[in-house]
Design an enzyme around this catalytic site. Structure first.
Site, PDB file in Angstrom:
ATOM      1  N   HIS A 182       9.351  -1.451   9.003  1.00 27.91           N
ATOM      2  CA  HIS A 182       8.326  -2.501   9.093  1.00 27.91           C
ATOM      3  C   HIS A 182       8.349  -3.426   7.866  1.00 27.91           C
ATOM      4  CE1 HIS A 182       6.374  -0.408  12.405  1.00 27.91           C
ATOM      5  NE2 HIS A 182       6.165   0.672  11.674  1.00 27.91           N
ATOM      6  N   ASP A 225       0.876  -1.188   0.000  1.00 25.41           N
ATOM      7  CA  ASP A 225       0.000   0.000   0.000  1.00 25.41           C
ATOM      8  C   ASP A 225       0.915   1.240   0.000  1.00 25.41           C
ATOM      9  OD1 ASP A 225       0.882  -0.585   2.611  1.00 25.41           O
ATOM     10  OD2 ASP A 225      -0.835   0.391   3.558  1.00 25.41           O
TER      11      ASP A 225
HETATM   12  O1  RIB Z   1       1.926  -0.996  10.946  1.00 19.24           O
HETATM   13  C1  RIB Z   1       2.863  -0.775   9.963  1.00 19.24           C
HETATM   14  C2  RIB Z   1       2.285  -1.116   8.612  1.00 19.24           C
HETATM   15  O2  RIB Z   1       1.209  -0.225   8.319  1.00 19.24           O
HETATM   16  C3  RIB Z   1       3.243  -0.942   7.462  1.00 19.24           C
HETATM   17  O3  RIB Z   1       2.963  -1.912   6.486  1.00 19.24           O
HETATM   18  C4  RIB Z   1       2.930   0.432   6.948  1.00 19.24           C
HETATM   19  O4  RIB Z   1       3.324   0.599   5.615  1.00 19.24           O
HETATM   20  C5  RIB Z   1       1.453   0.484   7.124  1.00 19.24           C
HETATM   21  O5  RIB Z   1       0.809  -0.137   6.055  1.00 19.24           O
HETATM   22 CA    CA Z   2       2.667  -1.144   4.160  1.00 22.72          CA
END
Ligand code: RIB
Ligand code: CA
Length: 330
Positions: A260, A29
């Protein structure tokens, strides 16, 4: 067969159909940390990215698709991008998060207009096709809401046994959430979809906040990024914005941000980066206070058999060294 000249350089990138490469589909995303994950995956010698699917989340699905196409193009790789879900499985899109990812999802950096278009096929259909084409060989790496994967599983439940593994960025097992006290964004944004996956029988590695919050890129590393790479300016602008957002909540860490989504890709490439604990995990889809919580049965005698390898520790130094060297932050 003619002998190879001894001076021939070893192949840096094995050909795309080499059995040595792990086939993956990345679901994004895009999003600043998604952008880093895309680069990390596309620059890998160990991964063969069959395609990238997009979903709403950090931004709406069209913005996520455009950002993804632009990034792929900046790497010069020929990887197809498939547009996916504009909404969650049974809920409307909760809206973008411009205070974390900027209005355009990439920290308001100037994003070049991509010349390529998304493929005409829907993301979920692409996922089904690839899994059936390469049974047992494809690892799905969702780093966004799990909507596209869940739609694929609902469309053809038979694929559950043919997916080698899902390595997801999502959830918070033994730590706080980041959207609510107990829920992480990718699960909270579409809890029903995440539940479909946890109940599917496909082996799952959950790369949640327990480990991603222990990884971190610092401003000094970012500043050292190789200026000759075509994506460096975009990455630096986007990540500086993202770091400022994190600084508001983690002031003591200075210019810093967690990685992340790149960590999930890194674990798909090298599972040894994280220590895991086998647990049963399910997702709360109705609680007033607990919507989107990943409910991990850590009791001595759980009532249901384990369905996930939950990452509980990470070799953050090894991961960061690999991440920085691959992206040219030396
Ligand atoms: O919580 C972190 C996640 O949420 C990551 O994938 C960030 O890009 C958002 O989508
Ligand atoms: Ca993400």
């Amino acid at each position: 067969m003619a002998a190879q000249p001894e001076t021939q350089a070893p192949l840096k990138n094995p050909p795309p159909d080499s059995p040595r490469r792990q086939k993956v589909i990345l679901d994004v995303d895009t999003g600043v940390d998604d952008a880093l994950a895309i680069l990390y995956a596309l620059l890998s010698d160990e991964l063969e990215v069959l395609g990238i699917t997009t979903c709403c989340g950090n931004v709406d699905v069209d913005t996520a698709t455009r950002n993804t196409l632009a990034l792929v193009e900046l790497t010069g790789k020929d990887v197809p991008v498939y547009r996916g879900s504009a909404n969650a499985l049974v809920r409307p899109f909760a809206g973008p998060v411009p205070w974390i990812h900027g209005d355009n999802g990439l920290g308001n950096a100037a994003v070049p207009e991509p010349s390529r278009r998304p493929e005409p096929e829907d993301a979920a259909v692409f996922i089904c096709e690839q899994v059936l084409r390469y049974p047992g060989e494809v690892v799905l790496v969702p780093v966004a809401r799990m909507t596209n994967l869940a739609r694929a599983y609902l469309f053809d439940p038979g694929i559950a046994k043919s997916v080698q593994r899902i390595v997801m960025m999502g959830g918070a097992a033994f730590c706080p959430g980041n959207v609510t006290p107990v829920a992480e964004a990718n699960i909270w944004g579409d809890p029903e979809a995440a539940r479909v996956l946890f109940r599917s029988g496909t082996p799952i590695t959950m790369v949640g906040l327990d480990v991603t919050m222990r990884t971190g890129l610092t401003g000094d590393r970012l500043n050292r990024m190789d200026p000759s790479r075509p994506y460096t300016e975009l990455v630096q602008q986007a990540v500086r914005f993202y770091m400022r957002a994190y600084e508001e909540h983690h002031a003591a860490r200075g210019a810093w941000c967690p990685l992340h989504d790149p960590l999930a890709v890194a674990v798909a490439e090298d599972p040894g980066l994280c220590r895991t604990r086998r647990c049963h995990v399910d997702v709360e889809t109705s609680g007033d206070l607990t919507l989107g919580m990943t409910v991990v049965d850590a009791r001595g005698k759980p009532t249901a058999p384990p369905n996930a390898d939950v990452c509980v520790d990470v070799d953050a130094e090894r991961f960061l060294a690999r991440f920085c060297s691959r992206l040219g932050m030396v």
